[in-house]
Write a protein that holds these residues in place. Structure first.
Motif, PDB file in Angstrom:
ATOM      1  N   ASN A  43       4.693  -0.832  12.865  1.00  0.00           N
ATOM      2  CA  ASN A  43       5.099  -0.174  14.121  1.00  0.00           C
ATOM      3  C   ASN A  43       4.182  -0.571  15.286  1.00  0.00           C
ATOM      4  OD1 ASN A  43       7.198   1.145  12.822  1.00  0.00           O
ATOM      5  ND2 ASN A  43       5.962   2.972  12.359  1.00  0.00           N
ATOM      6  N   LEU A  44       2.856  -0.597  15.000  1.00  0.00           N
ATOM      7  CA  LEU A  44       1.907  -1.012  16.034  1.00  0.00           C
ATOM      8  C   LEU A  44       2.146  -2.460  16.461  1.00  0.00           C
ATOM      9  CD1 LEU A  44      -1.404   0.632  14.707  1.00  0.00           C
ATOM     10  CD2 LEU A  44       0.020   1.380  16.636  1.00  0.00           C
ATOM     11  N   ALA A  45       2.498  -3.287  15.479  1.00  0.00           N
ATOM     12  CA  ALA A  45       2.779  -4.683  15.783  1.00  0.00           C
ATOM     13  C   ALA A  45       3.986  -4.796  16.700  1.00  0.00           C
ATOM     14  CB  ALA A  45       2.990  -5.456  14.490  1.00  0.00           C
ATOM     15  N   ALA A  57       0.156   7.295  -6.038  1.00  0.00           N
ATOM     16  CA  ALA A  57      -0.387   7.659  -4.717  1.00  0.00           C
ATOM     17  C   ALA A  57      -0.944   6.445  -4.021  1.00  0.00           C
ATOM     18  CB  ALA A  57      -1.461   8.722  -4.887  1.00  0.00           C
ATOM     19  N   ASN A  58      -1.529   5.529  -4.749  1.00  0.00           N
ATOM     20  CA  ASN A  58      -2.088   4.316  -4.160  1.00  0.00           C
ATOM     21  C   ASN A  58      -0.986   3.474  -3.555  1.00  0.00           C
ATOM     22  OD1 ASN A  58      -4.266   2.445  -3.655  1.00  0.00           O
ATOM     23  ND2 ASN A  58      -3.271   1.130  -5.183  1.00  0.00           N
ATOM     24  N   THR A  71       0.508   2.434   5.143  1.00  0.00           N
ATOM     25  CA  THR A  71      -0.333   1.590   6.004  1.00  0.00           C
ATOM     26  C   THR A  71       0.450   0.400   6.512  1.00  0.00           C
ATOM     27  OG1 THR A  71      -2.313   2.259   4.777  1.00  0.00           O
ATOM     28  CG2 THR A  71      -2.443   0.244   6.104  1.00  0.00           C
ATOM     29  N   ALA A  72       1.262  -0.159   5.644  1.00  0.00           N
ATOM     30  CA  ALA A  72       2.068  -1.314   6.049  1.00  0.00           C
ATOM     31  C   ALA A  72       3.062  -0.924   7.136  1.00  0.00           C
ATOM     32  CB  ALA A  72       2.781  -1.885   4.838  1.00  0.00           C
ATOM     33  N   LYS A  97       2.802  -7.295   6.891  1.00  0.00           N
ATOM     34  CA  LYS A  97       3.544  -7.991   5.852  1.00  0.00           C
ATOM     35  C   LYS A  97       2.692  -8.135   4.578  1.00  0.00           C
ATOM     36  CE  LYS A  97       7.422  -8.804   7.998  1.00  0.00           C
ATOM     37  NZ  LYS A  97       8.691  -8.213   7.476  1.00  0.00           N
ATOM     38  N   GLY A  98       1.380  -8.372   4.801  1.00  0.00           N
ATOM     39  CA  GLY A  98       0.501  -8.491   3.636  1.00  0.00           C
ATOM     40  C   GLY A  98       0.398  -7.193   2.873  1.00  0.00           C
ATOM     41  N   GLU A  99       0.272  -6.065   3.604  1.00  0.00           N
ATOM     42  CA  GLU A  99       0.185  -4.768   2.938  1.00  0.00           C
ATOM     43  C   GLU A  99       1.484  -4.432   2.215  1.00  0.00           C
ATOM     44  OE1 GLU A  99      -2.308  -2.687   2.600  1.00  0.00           O
ATOM     45  OE2 GLU A  99      -3.752  -3.904   3.735  1.00  0.00           O
TER      46      GLU A  99
END
Length: 330
Positions: free
Chosen positions: A274-276, A260-261, A268-269, A239-241
């Motif tokens: 997904n991992l979460a 691009a950034n 990354t978010a 959520k932070g990302e």
């Protein structure tokens, strides 16, 4: 003339008592016969009879059997003597030896009224299967039951046996010129062995006190809690990302990034999100399974409660997310 004829007959029989043997151990039979005749001449009949019996066994002959009958008669064994003379008379008649046949028949006829008889009455037990009756150790077949049979005077032993029955035995004394009947009674049943068989060495399964299962449940539940906590942390990071990318180069509604950034931050978010999700779902499943293992473990020193617990984890997925629960009965 008649006296000379009788004397000739007796002399002829004595002269021809040594049998011509063509089979068996003739040498031993001849020696035993000679010894038996010598003992008879010495009036030692109790010693002579066994010699003649063995000679007759080795090499049967009419002469040996005639002398054996004479020996039996001197011992008072009237039935054995009568049977021997009767057999010699029949054999001599078949061999056309008229004089020997007449002499042997006369000896047998003289003994006939002196015979002792024994009747074995098996009417009470004749229907028993595997019935066996013996007289002095010799088998008495069914045709002889209830028939008056000539026997030698003296002590006689009668026995009866059958499957599942107690053996029966009796001894009787037969007097000369006696006639006795022995009735075999109903045989008693053999006692039933009610002794319990020795316990078999059966391998006993080790008692399940549930300790291992509860330990496993705690471990699984602990791993599930850890995975759940990791999922929560990853959710916060995601959520932070995502907020960071929204404040910079990405549109929160369309998810379109201008630089691009911004694309990197949004990717990354999403990955962390997904991992979460995997961590949270996996943690819920593991934690629920651990709870089920712990709850269904049998108590110490008690048999497992079969059918008492039936609990399984229930996970459902839909477009809006996932849900976890437990279902069953207890």
């Amino acid at each position: 003339m008649n006296a000379r004829r009788v004397g000739f007959s007796i002399g002829f029989l004595v002269m021809t008592t040594a049998p011509l043997a063509f089979a068996g151990d003739t040498a031993a039979a001849q020696v035993l016969f000679s010894q038996g005749r010598k003992l008879m001449n010495e009036r030692k009949f109790s010693d002579a009879c066994p010699k003649l019996e063995e000679s007759e066994n080795l090499d049967p002959g009419m002469g040996t059997l005639y002398n054996l009958g004479d020996c039996y008669e001197h011992l008072g064994r009237t039935a054995s003597a009568w049977a021997a003379f009767d057999e010699v008379a029949t054999a001599a008649k078949d061999a056309s030896e008229v004089m020997r046949a007449q002499d042997a028949r006369a000896r047998a006829s003289k003994l006939l009224p002196l015979l002792s008889h024994l009747t074995i009455d098996a009417s009470a037990v004749k229907m028993l299967p595997s019935l066996k009756i013996t007289r002095d150790g010799s088998n008495v077949g069914a045709p002889e039951w209830s028939v008056s049979i000539p026997v030698d005077p003296g002590e006689r032993t009668i026995a009866a046996s059958a499957t599942g029955k107690k053996n029966w035995i009796t001894k009787i004394k037969i007097a000369p010129h006696d006639n006795q009947i022995v009735a075999i009674p109903i045989l008693e049943d053999e006692p039933v062995d009610v002794t319990a068989p020795p316990p078999q060495n059966v391998h006993e399964e080790p008692k399940n006190d549930g300790k291992t299962q509860r330990t496993l449940g705690l471990v699984v539940a602990g791993v599930g809690v850890a995975a759940l906590a990791t999922g929560v942390v990853l959710t916060l990071i995601s959520k932070g990302e995502e907020s960071k990318s929204n404040e910079g180069d990405c549109d929160a509604i369309t998810n379109v990034c201008k630089t691009a950034n911004g694309v990197s931050e949004r990717s990354t978010a999403q990955l962390e999100g997904n991992l979460a999700t995997v961590g949270i779902l996996g943690g819920l499943v593991l934690a629920g399974s651990g709870i089920v293992l712990w709850a269904t473990a049998p108590k110490a020193h008690a048999a497992p409660a079969v059918g008492k617990w039936n609990v399984v984890p229930d996970v459902a997925f839909d477009p809006r997310g996932a849900s976890f629960g437990l279902r069953g009965h207890w």
